[in-house]
Design a protein around this motif. Structure first.
Motif, mmCIF file in Angstrom:
data_model
loop_
_atom_site.group_PDB
_atom_site.id
_atom_site.type_symbol
_atom_site.label_atom_id
_atom_site.label_comp_id
_atom_site.label_asym_id
_atom_site.label_seq_id
_atom_site.Cartn_x
_atom_site.Cartn_y
_atom_site.Cartn_z
ATOM 1 N N VAL A 113 -21.074 -18.588 -13.368
ATOM 2 C CA VAL A 113 -20.467 -19.665 -13.898
ATOM 3 C C VAL A 113 -20.051 -20.605 -12.747
ATOM 4 N N ASP A 114 -19.497 -20.300 -12.054
ATOM 5 C CA ASP A 114 -19.206 -21.050 -10.593
ATOM 6 C C ASP A 114 -20.443 -21.631 -10.254
ATOM 7 N N ALA A 115 -21.679 -21.092 -9.960
ATOM 8 C CA ALA A 115 -22.620 -21.593 -9.605
ATOM 9 C C ALA A 115 -23.180 -22.928 -10.305
ATOM 10 N N TYR A 116 -23.085 -22.561 -11.698
ATOM 11 C CA TYR A 116 -23.546 -23.505 -12.641
ATOM 12 C C TYR A 116 -22.452 -24.812 -12.610
ATOM 13 N N LEU A 117 -21.316 -24.635 -12.809
ATOM 14 C CA LEU A 117 -20.319 -25.574 -12.806
ATOM 15 C C LEU A 117 -20.475 -26.613 -11.475
ATOM 16 N N LEU A 118 -20.651 -25.708 -10.470
ATOM 17 C CA LEU A 118 -20.745 -26.487 -9.174
ATOM 18 C C LEU A 118 -22.059 -27.295 -8.818
ATOM 19 N N GLN A 119 -23.112 -26.913 -9.099
ATOM 20 C CA GLN A 119 -24.586 -27.219 -8.783
ATOM 21 C C GLN A 119 -25.015 -28.192 -9.796
ATOM 22 N N ARG A 120 -24.725 -28.255 -11.052
ATOM 23 C CA ARG A 120 -25.532 -28.897 -12.088
ATOM 24 C C ARG A 120 -25.145 -30.634 -11.716
ATOM 25 N N GLU A 121 -26.032 -31.178 -11.400
ATOM 26 C CA GLU A 121 -25.599 -32.827 -11.104
ATOM 27 C C GLU A 121 -26.007 -33.460 -12.548
ATOM 28 N N LYS A 122 -26.595 -32.752 -13.418
ATOM 29 C CA LYS A 122 -26.703 -33.735 -14.744
ATOM 30 C C LYS A 122 -25.760 -32.882 -15.837
ATOM 31 N N LEU A 123 -25.133 -32.442 -15.616
ATOM 32 C CA LEU A 123 -23.861 -31.848 -16.049
ATOM 33 C C LEU A 123 -22.943 -33.080 -16.588
ATOM 34 N N ALA A 124 -23.080 -33.302 -18.147
ATOM 35 C CA ALA A 124 -22.536 -34.540 -18.739
ATOM 36 C C ALA A 124 -21.085 -34.245 -19.241
ATOM 37 N N LEU A 125 -21.141 -33.084 -19.874
ATOM 38 C CA LEU A 125 -19.653 -32.908 -20.769
ATOM 39 C C LEU A 125 -19.743 -31.239 -20.850
ATOM 40 N N CYS A 126 -18.411 -30.712 -20.686
ATOM 41 C CA CYS A 126 -18.052 -29.527 -20.831
ATOM 42 C C CYS A 126 -17.179 -29.489 -22.083
ATOM 43 N N CYS A 127 -17.524 -28.775 -23.044
ATOM 44 C CA CYS A 127 -16.798 -28.353 -24.221
ATOM 45 C C CYS A 127 -16.026 -26.966 -23.789
ATOM 46 N N VAL A 128 -14.754 -27.415 -23.620
ATOM 47 C CA VAL A 128 -13.619 -26.332 -23.490
ATOM 48 C C VAL A 128 -13.275 -25.595 -24.849
ATOM 49 N N LEU A 129 -13.470 -24.462 -25.167
ATOM 50 C CA LEU A 129 -12.919 -23.801 -26.373
ATOM 51 C C LEU A 129 -11.880 -23.030 -26.252
ATOM 52 N N LEU A 130 -10.897 -23.572 -27.217
ATOM 53 C CA LEU A 130 -9.839 -22.695 -27.219
ATOM 54 C C LEU A 130 -9.307 -22.377 -28.538
ATOM 55 N N ASP A 131 -9.334 -20.732 -28.727
ATOM 56 C CA ASP A 131 -8.822 -20.338 -30.289
ATOM 57 C C ASP A 131 -7.741 -21.060 -30.694
ATOM 58 N N SER A 132 -7.661 -21.877 -31.824
ATOM 59 C CA SER A 132 -6.537 -22.483 -32.164
ATOM 60 C C SER A 132 -5.216 -21.731 -32.546
ATOM 61 N N ARG A 133 -5.473 -20.232 -32.901
ATOM 62 C CA ARG A 133 -4.241 -19.317 -32.951
ATOM 63 C C ARG A 133 -3.572 -18.982 -31.835
ATOM 64 N N ARG A 134 -4.296 -19.069 -30.428
ATOM 65 C CA ARG A 134 -3.866 -18.821 -29.454
ATOM 66 C C ARG A 134 -3.376 -19.958 -28.537
ATOM 67 N N GLY A 135 -4.285 -20.956 -28.352
ATOM 68 C CA GLY A 135 -3.778 -22.101 -27.633
ATOM 69 C C GLY A 135 -4.501 -22.078 -26.176
ATOM 70 N N TRP A 136 -3.703 -22.343 -25.100
ATOM 71 C CA TRP A 136 -4.255 -22.000 -23.769
ATOM 72 C C TRP A 136 -3.763 -20.888 -23.348
ATOM 73 N N MET A 137 -4.622 -20.091 -22.743
ATOM 74 C CA MET A 137 -4.235 -18.722 -22.020
ATOM 75 C C MET A 137 -4.371 -19.202 -20.713
ATOM 76 N N GLU A 138 -3.872 -18.226 -19.899
ATOM 77 C CA GLU A 138 -3.735 -18.326 -18.386
ATOM 78 C C GLU A 138 -5.192 -18.679 -17.865
ATOM 79 N N THR A 139 -6.381 -17.785 -18.264
ATOM 80 C CA THR A 139 -7.696 -18.211 -17.642
ATOM 81 C C THR A 139 -8.093 -19.659 -18.392
ATOM 82 N N ASP A 140 -7.590 -20.173 -19.258
ATOM 83 C CA ASP A 140 -8.193 -21.360 -19.833
ATOM 84 C C ASP A 140 -7.555 -22.464 -18.821
#
Ligand code: GTP
Ligand code: MG
Length: 190
Positions: free
Chosen positions: A94-121
């Motif tokens: 995942v690090d490699a993907y996020l660091l390397q891809r120059e054409k990465l236009a948008l990340c959709c960060v999904l949160l479970d609406s029942r839990r909201g932000w957890m530490e890893t998020d």
């Protein structure tokens, strides 16, 4: 809507990523949050494998969406039962993907609406901000909340994300699909 989409390939390490070309939209979030479900909803077909067993998607899966963009279904993080070796492998790919891809236009960060932000998020969010990767928050499984719970969830999500876009999504009803597409189009027009 989407007229054609197909599964391209599944990469367990960065050496297997396809060459860069069209803009990419990545789906990120904890295991079981609904990444593959969202991707299928957006495409109107069951291309990505979904499961009630967390940790189902274990490699980085690439999907071609018309000749316009690539959707990238990333494996989920924060699955407590995953052995250490698996979580390390996850981190690397995942690090490699996020660091390397120059054409990465948008990340959709999904949160479970029942839990909201957890530490890893929150760690992911900081990482994206540090590396200046554009992202939008998608709150999933909103069908499981009543209005009062949704208001509380919104307030909690806002604490760590005061002004950015939050899109409420339900894999059951399809709520939010239109809004997510609008955001994707905006970020991927060349
Ligand atoms: N009620 C409800 N269930 C959902 C929703 N989105 C996903 N699910 C269910 O949650 C479970 C996990 O969904 P997936 O899409 O496989 O989750 P994922 O984030 O891809 O999981 P990993 O691949 O393990 O990281 C499945 O049983 C889905 O049917 C939603 O919006 N509402
Ligand atoms: Mg998945």
């Amino acid at each position: 809507m989407v007229t054609s989409a197909e599964f391209l390939l599944s990469a367990s390490n960065a050496g297997h990523f396809p060459p860069e070309g069209m803009p990419e939209v990545a789906f990120l979030g904890r295991s079981n949050v609904g990444k593959s479900t969202l991707l299928n909803r957006l495409l109107g077909q069951k291309l990505a494998f979904t499961s009630s067993t967390p940790g189902r998607t274990q490699s980085v899966n690439f999907f071609r969406v018309e000749d316009r963009m690539i959707f990238v279904d990333l494996p989920g993080y924060g699955y407590a039962k995953a052995p250490k070796s698996v979580s390390r492998a996850w981190q690397e790919v995942v690090d490699a993907y996020l660091l390397q891809r120059e054409k990465l236009a948008l990340c959709c960060v999904l949160l479970d609406s029942r839990r909201g932000w957890m530490e890893t998020d929150l760690q992911l969010k900081e990482w994206l901000e540090f590396h200046q990767r554009p992202y939008v928050v998608v709150a999933t499984k909103v069908d499981k909340l009543n209005q009062k719970e949704k208001n509380a969830s919104q307030k909690a999500i806002r604490e760590h994300y005061p002004s950015g876009e939050i899109i409420w999504f339900s894999g059951l009803s399809g709520q939010g699909v239109k809004e997510i597409w609008q955001t994707i189009w905006k970020r991927t027009v060349r």
